[in-house]
Design a protein around this motif. Structure first.
Motif, short mmCIF file in Angstrom:
data_model
loop_
_atom_site.label_atom_id
_atom_site.label_comp_id
_atom_site.label_asym_id
_atom_site.label_seq_id
_atom_site.Cartn_x
_atom_site.Cartn_y
_atom_site.Cartn_z
N GLU A 190 0.83 -1.19 0.00
CA GLU A 190 0.00 0.00 0.00
C GLU A 190 0.87 1.25 0.00
O GLU A 190 2.01 1.25 0.47
CB GLU A 190 -0.92 0.04 1.23
CG GLU A 190 -1.81 -1.17 1.39
CD GLU A 190 -1.36 -2.07 2.51
OE1 GLU A 190 -2.23 -2.67 3.17
OE2 GLU A 190 -0.14 -2.16 2.74
N GLY A 238 0.32 5.95 -0.24
CA GLY A 238 -0.57 7.08 -0.39
C GLY A 238 -1.09 7.68 0.90
O GLY A 238 -1.76 8.71 0.88
N ARG A 258 -5.44 9.67 -1.92
CA ARG A 258 -5.67 8.52 -2.78
C ARG A 258 -4.71 7.42 -2.38
O ARG A 258 -3.49 7.58 -2.49
CB ARG A 258 -5.46 8.87 -4.25
CG ARG A 258 -5.94 7.78 -5.21
CD ARG A 258 -5.57 8.09 -6.64
NE ARG A 258 -6.27 7.23 -7.58
CZ ARG A 258 -5.95 7.09 -8.87
NH1 ARG A 258 -4.94 7.78 -9.37
NH2 ARG A 258 -6.66 6.28 -9.64
N SER A 264 -3.17 3.59 -2.82
CA SER A 264 -2.89 2.63 -3.87
C SER A 264 -2.45 1.31 -3.27
O SER A 264 -1.80 1.28 -2.23
CB SER A 264 -1.80 3.15 -4.81
OG SER A 264 -2.17 4.37 -5.42
N GLY A 286 -7.08 -0.12 -11.23
CA GLY A 286 -6.24 0.65 -12.13
C GLY A 286 -6.05 -0.03 -13.46
O GLY A 286 -6.41 -1.20 -13.66
N THR A 293 -3.93 -3.89 -9.41
CA THR A 293 -3.86 -2.67 -8.63
C THR A 293 -5.27 -2.23 -8.25
O THR A 293 -6.22 -2.47 -8.98
CB THR A 293 -3.16 -1.53 -9.37
OG1 THR A 293 -3.92 -1.18 -10.54
CG2 THR A 293 -1.76 -1.93 -9.78
N TYR A 352 -7.34 1.19 -6.09
CA TYR A 352 -7.20 2.51 -5.50
C TYR A 352 -8.39 2.80 -4.59
O TYR A 352 -9.48 2.26 -4.76
CB TYR A 352 -7.14 3.59 -6.58
CG TYR A 352 -6.01 3.41 -7.57
CD1 TYR A 352 -4.72 3.84 -7.25
CD2 TYR A 352 -6.22 2.83 -8.80
CE1 TYR A 352 -3.67 3.68 -8.14
CE2 TYR A 352 -5.18 2.67 -9.70
CZ TYR A 352 -3.91 3.10 -9.37
OH TYR A 352 -2.88 2.94 -10.26
N GLN A 407 -9.99 6.37 -3.51
CA GLN A 407 -10.04 7.82 -3.53
C GLN A 407 -10.88 8.28 -2.36
O GLN A 407 -12.06 7.94 -2.26
CB GLN A 407 -10.63 8.33 -4.85
CG GLN A 407 -10.74 9.84 -4.94
CD GLN A 407 -9.39 10.52 -4.96
OE1 GLN A 407 -8.50 10.11 -5.69
NE2 GLN A 407 -9.23 11.56 -4.14
N CYS A 438 -4.86 -3.01 2.72
CA CYS A 438 -5.34 -3.59 1.49
C CYS A 438 -5.51 -5.09 1.67
O CYS A 438 -4.70 -5.74 2.34
CB CYS A 438 -4.36 -3.31 0.35
SG CYS A 438 -4.85 -3.95 -1.27
#
Length: 123
Positions: A6, A8, A19, A21, A72, A77, A79, A81, A95
């Motif tokens: 992870e 961000g 955000r 990731s 993504g 991947t 994300y 937001q 994650c």
């Protein structure tokens, strides 16, 4: 064999955005679903958002309308937001991946967790 990383997280003021990731790598045959969980000090880990291989999503009531989970263009991947962040969103975000991993004689369903990334919302 499979790793989730992870990135961000950070410090943001109330009302701000971040955000997150997550990248899954290793001996992955396919991914069934990926999601984000969070855990605040003294509290249990809770589901924030989840997206399946078919594209269906689910969100915790507390983040609906503010957070968006997506995949993504790069394979494996996901994300998150996060908009209109509140102090109550402060937590370590993890994650998670539900996937089919390669083994010696084929593949099997496995579940993996990332190491977590800190999100702090404070003025």
């Amino acid at each position: 064999q499979v790793q989730l990383v992870e990135s961000g997280g950070g410090l943001v003021q109330p009302g701000g955005s971040l955000r997150l990731s997550c990248v899954a790598s290793g001996s992955i045959f396919s991914i069934n679903a990926m999601g984000w969980y969070r855990q605040a000090p003294g509290k249990e880990r809770e589901l924030v958002a989840r997206i399946t291989s078919g594209g269906s999503t689910a969100y915790a009531d507390s983040v609906k309308g503010r957070f968006t989970i997506s995949r993504g263009n790069v394979q494996n991947t996901v994300y998150l937001q996060m908009n209109s962040l509140e102090s109550e969103d402060t937590a370590v975000y993890y994650c998670n991946a539900d996937l089919m991993a390669y083994v010696v004689f084929g593949s099997r369903r496995e579940n993996y967790w990332g190491q977590g990334t800190q999100v702090t919302v404070s003025s």
